[in-house]
Design a protein around this motif. Structure first.
Motif, PDB file in Angstrom:
ATOM      1  N   ALA A 242      18.286  33.317  33.712  1.00  0.00           N
ATOM      2  CA  ALA A 242      17.486  34.273  34.485  1.00  0.00           C
ATOM      3  C   ALA A 242      16.217  34.646  33.731  1.00  0.00           C
ATOM      4  CB  ALA A 242      18.310  35.519  34.798  1.00  0.00           C
ATOM      5  N   GLY A 243      16.331  34.807  32.419  1.00  0.00           N
ATOM      6  CA  GLY A 243      15.158  35.131  31.612  1.00  0.00           C
ATOM      7  C   GLY A 243      14.138  34.017  31.608  1.00  0.00           C
ATOM      8  N   SER A 246      12.522  33.900  35.070  1.00  0.00           N
ATOM      9  CA  SER A 246      11.646  35.058  35.233  1.00  0.00           C
ATOM     10  C   SER A 246      10.320  34.858  34.514  1.00  0.00           C
ATOM     11  CB  SER A 246      12.347  36.309  34.686  1.00  0.00           C
ATOM     12  OG  SER A 246      11.463  37.407  34.635  1.00  0.00           O
ATOM     13  N   SER A 250       6.621  34.536  36.268  1.00  0.00           N
ATOM     14  CA  SER A 250       5.544  35.437  35.871  1.00  0.00           C
ATOM     15  C   SER A 250       4.304  34.663  35.442  1.00  0.00           C
ATOM     16  CB  SER A 250       6.010  36.351  34.732  1.00  0.00           C
ATOM     17  OG  SER A 250       7.086  37.178  35.157  1.00  0.00           O
ATOM     18  N   ALA A 278      16.923  36.509  38.860  1.00  0.00           N
ATOM     19  CA  ALA A 278      15.753  36.014  38.123  1.00  0.00           C
ATOM     20  C   ALA A 278      14.452  36.575  38.694  1.00  0.00           C
ATOM     21  CB  ALA A 278      15.740  34.495  38.155  1.00  0.00           C
ATOM     22  N   ILE A 279      14.344  36.615  40.018  1.00  0.00           N
ATOM     23  CA  ILE A 279      13.111  37.113  40.639  1.00  0.00           C
ATOM     24  C   ILE A 279      12.972  38.618  40.422  1.00  0.00           C
ATOM     25  CG2 ILE A 279      11.839  37.335  42.799  1.00  0.00           C
ATOM     26  CD1 ILE A 279      13.255  34.800  43.787  1.00  0.00           C
ATOM     27  N   LYS A 280      14.072  39.345  40.508  1.00  0.00           N
ATOM     28  CA  LYS A 280      14.024  40.788  40.234  1.00  0.00           C
ATOM     29  C   LYS A 280      13.564  41.046  38.812  1.00  0.00           C
ATOM     30  CE  LYS A 280      17.593  42.339  43.509  1.00  0.00           C
ATOM     31  NZ  LYS A 280      18.969  42.896  43.640  1.00  0.00           N
ATOM     32  N   LEU A 281      14.013  40.219  37.879  1.00  0.00           N
ATOM     33  CA  LEU A 281      13.627  40.376  36.478  1.00  0.00           C
ATOM     34  C   LEU A 281      12.125  40.172  36.304  1.00  0.00           C
ATOM     35  CD1 LEU A 281      15.076  40.974  33.800  1.00  0.00           C
ATOM     36  CD2 LEU A 281      15.262  38.503  33.430  1.00  0.00           C
ATOM     37  N   ALA A 282      11.540  39.327  37.149  1.00  0.00           N
ATOM     38  CA  ALA A 282      10.098  39.097  37.098  1.00  0.00           C
ATOM     39  C   ALA A 282       9.310  40.194  37.817  1.00  0.00           C
ATOM     40  CB  ALA A 282       9.772  37.740  37.712  1.00  0.00           C
TER      41      ALA A 282
END
Length: 381
Positions: A242-243, A246, A250, A278-282
């Protein structure tokens, strides 16, 4: 311009009245109940549904003799005469249950439309252009053969055998659609960069053939532009993946790629939560595509590999390419015969090929260790 199912639905409604279509889950239920009377045969639900969908229903077989004599192309599991008799009884009971409830399948719809056109009724079109032709089913192909009559130039088909992910193979020639000597392969790719296309092509054989002997070569294709080589990252954990995704998203956004020009693709609904994370983390907005939800401005699209077919994005992430996710372990375990494994592996490869070729300029492929064996081929060379 219409989806073939939409056209079939409209014509059926106009000529015969609005159809009540049996869902796949309902058909499985009818088959399961009918099969309970033959416990000694031990047919799996997966096998029953496949045999019904690919043979009995697709070919619109109405009696035992037709099923007994039909060629089971694409169905690699061998069955004996007694098994066929038991299967036909199951299919008859399932069809009777649907008829009692006035339900029809899509094959029924196209079958009846074909009979109507063959009886000399006025045809709605003189010519038809059919895209994504590699995913036509038997009943749909028969309908198209009847749609424009005997016109030698009535139909134009466009397709890609490498993207066949929905249908079992069958002979077009046997249905009156003989394209031998009248087909050719397009060699110029306007949609995908050379770097992405050349890596994706490694997932498929150099030459793909259909049942009628038509061949399609992957070599010799030229992309009209270059781009960045695709990135492949095998993470140590879902959080690590996920990181990575992300950060990649970005970076693309910072470079000027707009959210609706980006897509995150996963094998099935079970992996969508990883795309969301992953998208939320971005810090980006997203929309999950389905039959009723389309791409939106300001939102990154999330889609399964099947649903992504036909879509295009500047930047694509293909996530969750883990071992047991692609190829999907559930499909492998449901195989009734080792001979069916080849078809499972082929269609799973085609799925990954479709997902990767949704990207125009940038592609990231990720998974968590242990990763899909297909990524070895994608990265080689």
């Amino acid at each position: 311009m219409k989806a073939l199912t939409a056209l079939g639905y409209e014509l059926y409604t106009e000529w015969f009245g609005q159809p009540q279509i049996a869902s796949a889950s309902l058909v499985r239920n009818f088959l399961t109940k009918a099969a309970a009377e033959f416990p000694e045969q031990k047919f799996s639900v997966h096998f029953l549904f496949g045999e019904w969908t690919d043979i009995a229903d697709a070919w619109q077989l109405k009696n035992w003799e037709a099923y007994r004599d039909v060629s089971r192309l694409g169905r690699k599991t061998r069955i004996g005469g007694k098994q066929r008799e038991a299967l036909w009884t199951i299919f008859e009971q399932a069809r009777a249950a649907m008829a009692e409830r006035k339900l029809v399948t899509w094959a029924d719809i196209f079958g009846r439309l074909t009979e109507h056109l063959a009886s000399g009724k006025a045809r709605p079109f003189d010519h038809a252009v059919v895209d994504e032709a590699q995913d036509l089913g038997v009943a749909e192909a028969r309908f198209l053969a009847a749609l424009t009559g005997e016109r030698p130039d009535g139909l134009f088909f466009a397709g890609d055998l490498g993207q066949r992910i929905f249908q079992q193979p069958f002979s077009w020639k046997a249905l009156g659609l003989d394209v031998r000597g009248r087909s050719f392969t397009l060699r110029i790719n306007y949609r995908t960069s050379h770097q992405i296309r050349s890596h994706a092509d490694r997932l498929l054989p150099g030459t793909i053939s259909d049942i009628d002997g038509n061949t399609e070569g992957r070599r010799g294709t030229v992309s009209m532009f270059d781009g960045a080589p695709p990135d492949v990252v095998i993470a140590g954990s879902p959080e690590h993946e996920a990181g990575v995704v992300s950060a990649w998203i970005s970076k693309r956004l910072a470079e000027g790629c707009r959210p609706h020009e980006m897509g995150v693709v996963v094998r099935s609904d079970a992996e969508i939560k990883r795309a969301r994370a992953a998208i939320k983390l971005a810090g980006a907005a997203f929309v999950e595509l389905n039959d009723k939800v389309e791409i939106e401005d300001g939102a990154i699209a999330i889609a399964t590999m099947h649903f992504a077919k036909g879509l295009e994005f500047r930047s694509v992430v293909v996530m969750a390419c883990n071992d047991e996710v692609i190829p999907l372990q559930e499909r492998i375990e449901s195989v009734a015969d080792d001979a069916d494994l080849e078809e499972v592996y082929n269609t799973e490869r085609h799925l990954l090929y479709v997902a990767c070729t949704r990207a125009r300029d940038h592609l990231l492929v990720t998974g968590v260790e242990p990763a899909s064996e297909f990524l070895d081929d994608f990265r080689k060379g």
